[in-house]
Design a protein around this motif. Structure first.
Motif, PDB file in Angstrom:
ATOM      1  N   SER A 143       0.837  -1.198   0.000  1.00  0.00           N
ATOM      2  CA  SER A 143       0.000   0.000   0.000  1.00  0.00           C
ATOM      3  C   SER A 143       0.871   1.247   0.000  1.00  0.00           C
ATOM      4  N   LEU A 190      -0.484   3.913   2.452  1.00  0.00           N
ATOM      5  CA  LEU A 190      -0.252   3.574   3.852  1.00  0.00           C
ATOM      6  C   LEU A 190       1.208   3.814   4.226  1.00  0.00           C
ATOM      7  N   LEU A 208      -3.137   9.114   8.529  1.00  0.00           N
ATOM      8  CA  LEU A 208      -3.829   8.705   7.315  1.00  0.00           C
ATOM      9  C   LEU A 208      -4.604   9.870   6.710  1.00  0.00           C
ATOM     10  N   VAL A 224      -5.290   0.807   2.446  1.00  0.00           N
ATOM     11  CA  VAL A 224      -6.006   1.902   3.127  1.00  0.00           C
ATOM     12  C   VAL A 224      -7.473   1.526   3.324  1.00  0.00           C
ATOM     13  N   LEU A 282      -7.794  -0.851   6.204  1.00  0.00           N
ATOM     14  CA  LEU A 282      -7.597  -0.210   7.511  1.00  0.00           C
ATOM     15  C   LEU A 282      -8.812   0.625   7.904  1.00  0.00           C
TER      16      LEU A 282
END
Length: 455
Positions: free
Chosen positions: A45, A48, A135, A208, A211
């Motif tokens: 990712s 990320l 994030l 992402v 998460l």
């Protein structure tokens, strides 16, 4: 150890990063995040990895500390979390990159609403707030440019004042009917599957998405009892406002496509039209659009009505001579202000004048800063006089004895007959503090004490 020591243990960030601006303080994706290097077994990712760079985490931690939030379900405050992450962060980072990280449940708290009822908040742990903020700083620059220009809430460089000014311009142009829509428990009703679907259309990054789904499914801890939830994104986490804009942007774009004039701040949206019939058509449209998102319009609080009988973000509008539309503080906001001032200036609180003024200053200056767009100087003067009246009454009660009142008033150059009259009726705090003492305990007297002023 401090968070700085934790960050020193991370790999240094390679390449350049650009400068950023805005209330969300987003961090750009660095060259390191775009490289092909991944840990063995990670999910590849790029976004990320960008979020977990040292510089981005440092900025995220500063913002989390500045927000001064409460501890989550683990009971660790910011300083305690900083010390904990010295040893725990490498394992957390590895779990994040491999898609195995599981957020802690949020701690459920409720706060009273100004109009009654309660608002539910979900407080994540400081560690989860740090990850969410990191994030957010990567996602905001990507997602924000895709949002409607009529959306003002929780966006860099935009604020509630901009929405109020936009509403004023629409009304000045002749749109005197407003379709005022309120969503029922919006943050509690967000459908996870619909939200993730809309997010995947904007971000092609499985790490992402995984998460964010984990955060949505993290559940709530309430009085020691865990509650699993399949809907809602509780207010309290840094990502919730951004996710709300992702979901509601679909409605914004449809209104734009149809050429409507509107302003939205979070889940508060006002659409301005020229006739009540047009307003009813828009209301029907919005019920259908929100229904597709599994959201429900709060019918008692929503209406198609004249703009001059409604409020938007604490403001309402009025027509000055010449047909000029101007802004004022809404009646409900004024009543809330007066109620709060009465609480802060109670004469039976047993507090010193210094303590009263310290607490008063925080509230009054914040209120004044938000409502500075109001174009009603007479209202400000009346509120200012009322506030000083209450402070004079407090000062008289602090002096208490007639002899003390007489001595202090004479020291302020009060005429002997005025000082004698006030001292003789020493228990009539409110009446004596009005007309008799306006010329004695003047504005200059309170300015020396540091009293916050509204005008």
């Amino acid at each position: 150890m401090s968070m700085r020591q934790v960050l020193r243990q991370m790999p240094a960030q390679a390449g350049r990063t650009g400068a950023t601006r805005g209330e969300a303080a987003p961090m750009p994706v660095s060259d390191e995040a775009c490289g092909p290097r991944h840990e063995s077994g990670d999910i590849g990712s790029a976004l990320l990895e960008a979020a977990l760079t040292r510089e981005n985490l440092k900025q995220a931690f500063k913002r989390v500390r500045a927000n001064k939030g409460a501890a989550g379900v683990d009971g660790l405050d910011i300083d305690q979390t900083s010390r904990h992450l010295v040893s725990a962060w490498p394992a957390i980072r590895e779990q994040l990159l491999k898609g195995k990280y599981r957020p802690s449940p949020v701690r459920r708290v409720t706060i009273p609403k100004p109009d009654g009822g309660e608002r539910e908040l979900g407080i994540p742990t400081v560690t989860d707030r740090l990850i969410q903020q990191a994030l957010l700083q990567v996602l905001q620059p990507i997602l924000d440019p895709t949002f409607s220009e009529h959306s003002y809430g929780f966006r860099p460089g935009r604020r509630a004042h901009d929405a109020v000014l936009a509403a004023q311009s629409y009304v000045q142009s002749g749109r005197r009917v407003v379709m005022d829509v309120d969503l029922e428990k919006f943050f509690d009703r967000v459908n996870h599957d619909i939200l993730i679907d809309r997010l995947q259309k904007r971000i092609d990054d499985a790490g992402v998405i995984r998460l964010i789904r984990a955060y949505l499914n993290s559940g709530i801890m309430d009085d020691g009892m865990f509650q699993q939830r399949d809907q809602g994104t509780p207010q309290g986490g840094p990502l919730s406002p951004l996710l709300a804009n992702v979901l509601l942007d679909e409605v914004d774009k449809e209104l734009e496509r149809r050429g409507h004039c509107f302003a939205r701040y979070a889940d508060d949206a006002n659409v301005y039209v020229r006739s009540r019939r047009a307003g009813e058509r828009v209301m029907t449209l919005l019920r259908r659009l929100y229904g597709r998102l599994r959201l429900k319009v709060n019918e008692p609080k929503s209406a198609v009505a004249s703009v001059f009988g409604r409020k938007f973000l604490g403001y309402s509008l009025w027509v000055a001579p010449g047909g000029v539309v101007k802004r004022k503080v809404a009646l409900k906001a004024l009543l809330t202000f007066r109620h709060r001032i009465r609480e802060l200036t109670r004469r039976n609180g047993g507090r010193s004048m210094k303590d009263v003024l310290e607490r008063l200053r925080v509230y009054v200056l914040g209120w004044k800063a938000y409502f500075r767009l109001a174009q009603t100087p007479k209202v400000w003067r009346l509120l200012d006089e009322w506030l000083l009246h209450r402070l004079r009454a407090i000062q008289l009660k602090h002096w208490r004895r007639g002899s003390t009142i007489y001595r202090e008033l004479r020291a302020l150059a009060a005429p002997a007959d005025v000082a004698r009259q006030v001292a003789a009726n020493s228990r009539r705090w409110w009446r004596n503090s009005d007309r008799l003492l306006k010329r004695v305990m003047t504005i200059a007297y309170f300015d020396r004490l540091g009293v916050p002023r509204l005008c």
